[in-house]
Design a protein around this motif. Structure first.
Motif, PDB file in Angstrom:
ATOM      1  N   ASP A 250       8.223  70.759  96.465  1.00 28.26           N
ATOM      2  CA  ASP A 250       9.113  71.638  97.220  1.00 28.26           C
ATOM      3  C   ASP A 250       8.559  71.759  98.634  1.00 28.26           C
ATOM      4  OD1 ASP A 250      11.058  73.364  97.955  1.00 28.26           O
ATOM      5  OD2 ASP A 250      10.529  74.976  96.574  1.00 28.26           O
TER       6      ASP A 250
ATOM      7  N   PRO B 231      13.192  78.412  92.031  1.00 27.07           N
ATOM      8  CA  PRO B 231      11.816  78.500  92.548  1.00 27.07           C
ATOM      9  C   PRO B 231      11.317  79.937  92.504  1.00 27.07           C
ATOM     10  CG  PRO B 231      13.391  78.180  94.327  1.00 27.07           C
ATOM     11  CD  PRO B 231      14.146  78.003  93.068  1.00 27.07           C
ATOM     12  N   PRO B 232      10.019  80.139  92.413  1.00 20.32           N
ATOM     13  CA  PRO B 232       9.472  81.505  92.360  1.00 20.32           C
ATOM     14  C   PRO B 232       9.743  82.263  93.654  1.00 20.32           C
ATOM     15  CG  PRO B 232       7.716  79.900  92.639  1.00 20.32           C
ATOM     16  CD  PRO B 232       8.962  79.119  92.383  1.00 20.32           C
ATOM     17  N   PRO B 233       9.746  83.603  93.617  1.00 22.39           N
ATOM     18  CA  PRO B 233       9.968  84.399  94.832  1.00 22.39           C
ATOM     19  C   PRO B 233       8.872  84.147  95.865  1.00 22.39           C
ATOM     20  CG  PRO B 233      10.149  85.756  92.857  1.00 22.39           C
ATOM     21  CD  PRO B 233       9.587  84.443  92.432  1.00 22.39           C
ATOM     22  N   ASN B 234       9.213  84.358  97.133  1.00 22.16           N
ATOM     23  CA  ASN B 234       8.212  84.183  98.187  1.00 22.16           C
ATOM     24  C   ASN B 234       7.290  85.399  98.250  1.00 22.16           C
ATOM     25  OD1 ASN B 234       9.740  86.176  99.392  1.00 22.16           O
ATOM     26  ND2 ASN B 234      10.597  84.868 100.978  1.00 22.16           N
ATOM     27  N   TRP B 235       6.442  85.457  99.248  1.00 28.62           N
ATOM     28  CA  TRP B 235       5.437  86.519  99.330  1.00 28.62           C
ATOM     29  C   TRP B 235       6.054  87.901  99.573  1.00 28.62           C
ATOM     30  CZ3 TRP B 235       4.597  89.162 104.043  1.00 28.62           C
ATOM     31  CH2 TRP B 235       5.286  88.647 105.150  1.00 28.62           C
TER      32      TRP B 235
ATOM     33  N   ARG C  77      10.697  73.429  86.580  1.00 32.13           N
ATOM     34  CA  ARG C  77      10.870  73.666  88.004  1.00 32.13           C
ATOM     35  C   ARG C  77      10.587  72.386  88.787  1.00 32.13           C
ATOM     36  NH1 ARG C  77       8.611  79.118  87.114  1.00 32.13           N
ATOM     37  NH2 ARG C  77      10.211  80.639  87.707  1.00 32.13           N
TER      38      ARG C  77
ATOM     39  N   LYS D 275      14.900  75.713  86.540  1.00 33.06           N
ATOM     40  CA  LYS D 275      14.622  77.117  86.831  1.00 33.06           C
ATOM     41  C   LYS D 275      14.544  77.293  88.340  1.00 33.06           C
ATOM     42  CE  LYS D 275      12.257  78.743  82.685  1.00 33.06           C
ATOM     43  NZ  LYS D 275      11.024  79.377  82.176  1.00 33.06           N
TER      44      LYS D 275
ATOM     45  N   GLY E 208       8.733  88.726  97.884  1.00 32.90           N
ATOM     46  CA  GLY E 208       9.462  88.989  96.659  1.00 32.90           C
ATOM     47  C   GLY E 208      10.917  88.573  96.711  1.00 32.90           C
TER      48      GLY E 208
ATOM     49  N   ARG F 101      13.916  85.783  96.540  1.00 32.96           N
ATOM     50  CA  ARG F 101      14.266  84.470  95.990  1.00 32.96           C
ATOM     51  C   ARG F 101      15.635  84.070  96.534  1.00 32.96           C
ATOM     52  NH1 ARG F 101      13.981  84.998  90.249  1.00 32.96           N
ATOM     53  NH2 ARG F 101      11.905  84.050  90.214  1.00 32.96           N
TER      54      ARG F 101
END
Length: 438
Positions: free
Chosen positions: A271, A222-226, A267, A220, A228, A230
């Motif tokens: 990282d 990585p999650p979006p940064n602060w 994930r 998957k 939002g 990606r």
């Protein structure tokens, strides 16, 4: 560890460059390292042709079909090098002679981004050559294989002491799509596991079963940064972590991120940013405690896997690094890149122990680590070959002398006879002239 024996066991490096030339650099031995002029370039194979230049980073040493490194084994196909070229071909080269094995280059249908070679194992008798192209096609070639050679064998065929050899031509076994736009790939598990990644949406890390040609793991993002945001996938380097049975591997990205993946997690389990440039090559030390990260700005870092912090930095590079390689036995790591200098460092002290100027921009590098038995047999074979050459030359000289002597005698006799005959003719003519006067 390396010890200089009676045969003078040497440290050897095989280097590929962008003009398609294969070079070998050697040092007298482990004890000779320490000065910057210990390595010398003493062999060169191939002709310069940019069209057949080697692909950057596509240079790997042969492995066994059971996932073991075979470069130092006495009963495995040591000394094989898999390389890829810009003319959409891949080939296997014997490190000792530079001879192509398996019938020569094979067409893979695209410019390769990865090439890996495996000998036979418990589940497979023949050899396997796996390549991944820029278009995302995985191509598997198979080849026949012969048992252990007891003697040294024929150097032109790449047969060494305790070696086994390829005896047939490569034939395409399978071809399947793995990704849309591939930038990096690696094969492990004796040729049964393939990880790949690329650039752009839909090209994140995937793992395939080569036999079944099916996806067995897909990460998957990585999650979006602060903010939002990606970032799209940009997988630039990959490396299987030894001893994990292909369950864990490292990934380097174009956004200078070092990630650790475990197939039991969707994930990345780690990282971390490394440097500020595109990561080009990844390696690990012998106990997997330190990851070595090279980038396209000429930086080589040591990253502590336990603390997940930068441990140290290697100095001296003046250009981007194309490939790094850790010696299978020694505490040594080598780097090759754009500045044309091949450098060998100590992984413990981080000091440059030797370097050599390779004349051209390098694309890849691998260690040619041979067993002591191979070294002894190679030295004996060289002595025998030199002795045979000397004997042949001596025989040729003797035969030439024997043939020349009678020819010279015949010519001398013939010429002497002709001279006598000419003198007699002249006398007869003079006598005739005298008779006419009277």
């Amino acid at each position: 560890m390396f010890e200089d024996g009676a045969t003078g066991r040497r440290l050897r490096l095989i280097v590929t460059d962008e003009l398609g030339i294969l070079r070998r650099a050697e040092a007298a031995g482990r004890s000779a390292l320490g000065s910057k002029e210990t390595f010398t370039m003493n062999a060169r194979w191939g002709q310069a042709s940019r069209a057949r230049g080697f692909v950057k980073g596509c240079c790997s040493a042969g492995q066994s079909g059971d996932s073991g490194v075979v470069t130092t084994s006495d009963d495995a196909p040591s000394g094989w090098l898999a390389v890829a070229r810009n003319d959409k071909t891949a080939e296997v080269i014997e490190m000792a002679t530079g001879a192509a094995m398996g019938g020569g280059p094979v067409d893979v249908g695209g410019t390769p981004v990865a090439v890996d070679l495996f000998g036979p194992g418990s589940a497979r008798e023949g050899c396997r050559l796996v390549t991944v192209t820029e278009e995302g096609d995985a191509v598997v070639h198979a080849c026949g294989y012969e048992g252990v050679v007891t003697g040294f064998g024929d150097l032109s065929l790449g047969v060494g002491a305790g070696q086994e050899r390829i005896v047939e031509e490569w034939s395409e076994e399978s071809r399947f799509k793995v990704i849309g736009n591939a930038l990096s790939a690696r094969v492990g598990g004796g040729g049964d596991r393939l990880i790949c990644g690329g650039k752009g949406q839909g090209n994140d890390v995937k793992m395939y079963d080569v036999e079944e040609q099916k996806v067995i793991y897909k990460s998957k993002p990585p999650p979006p940064n602060w903010l939002g945001y990606r970032a799209p996938p940009y997988v630039s380097a990959m490396h299987f972590i030894p001893g994990t049975d292909c369950r864990e591997f490292l990934v380097g990205t174009g956004e200078h991120m070092l990630r650790r993946y475990d197939v039991r997690e969707k994930r990345a389990v780690m990282d971390v940013p490394i440097g500020e440039w595109v990561i080009t090559s990844l390696q690990m030390n012998h106990d997997q405690s330190v990851a070595y990260v090279a980038n396209n700005h000429g930086n080589l870092f040591g990253f502590d896997m336990k603390t997940q912090r930068m441990a140290h930095k290697f100095k001296g590079h003046q250009g981007g690094i194309r490939q790094i390689a850790v010696h299978p036995e020694e505490d040594l790591i080598v780097s090759a890149g754009l500045d044309r200098w091949l450098r060998v460092f100590s992984m413990s002290t981080r000091k440059c122990l030797g370097q050599v100027y390779m004349q051209q921009v390098m694309c890849g590098v691998q260690w040619d680590a041979r067993s002591p038995a191979w070294e002894e047999a190679f030295a004996e074979a060289e002595k025998k070959a030199k002795g045979k050459k000397k004997k042949k030359k001596a025989r040729a000289v003797e035969d030439a002398d024997e043939e020349e002597v009678p020819k010279k005698k015949k010519k001398l006799k013939k010429s002497d006879g002709e001279k006598v005959a000419k003198k007699k003719k002249k006398k007869v003519r003079r006598d005739d002239d005298d008779d006419d006067e009277f």
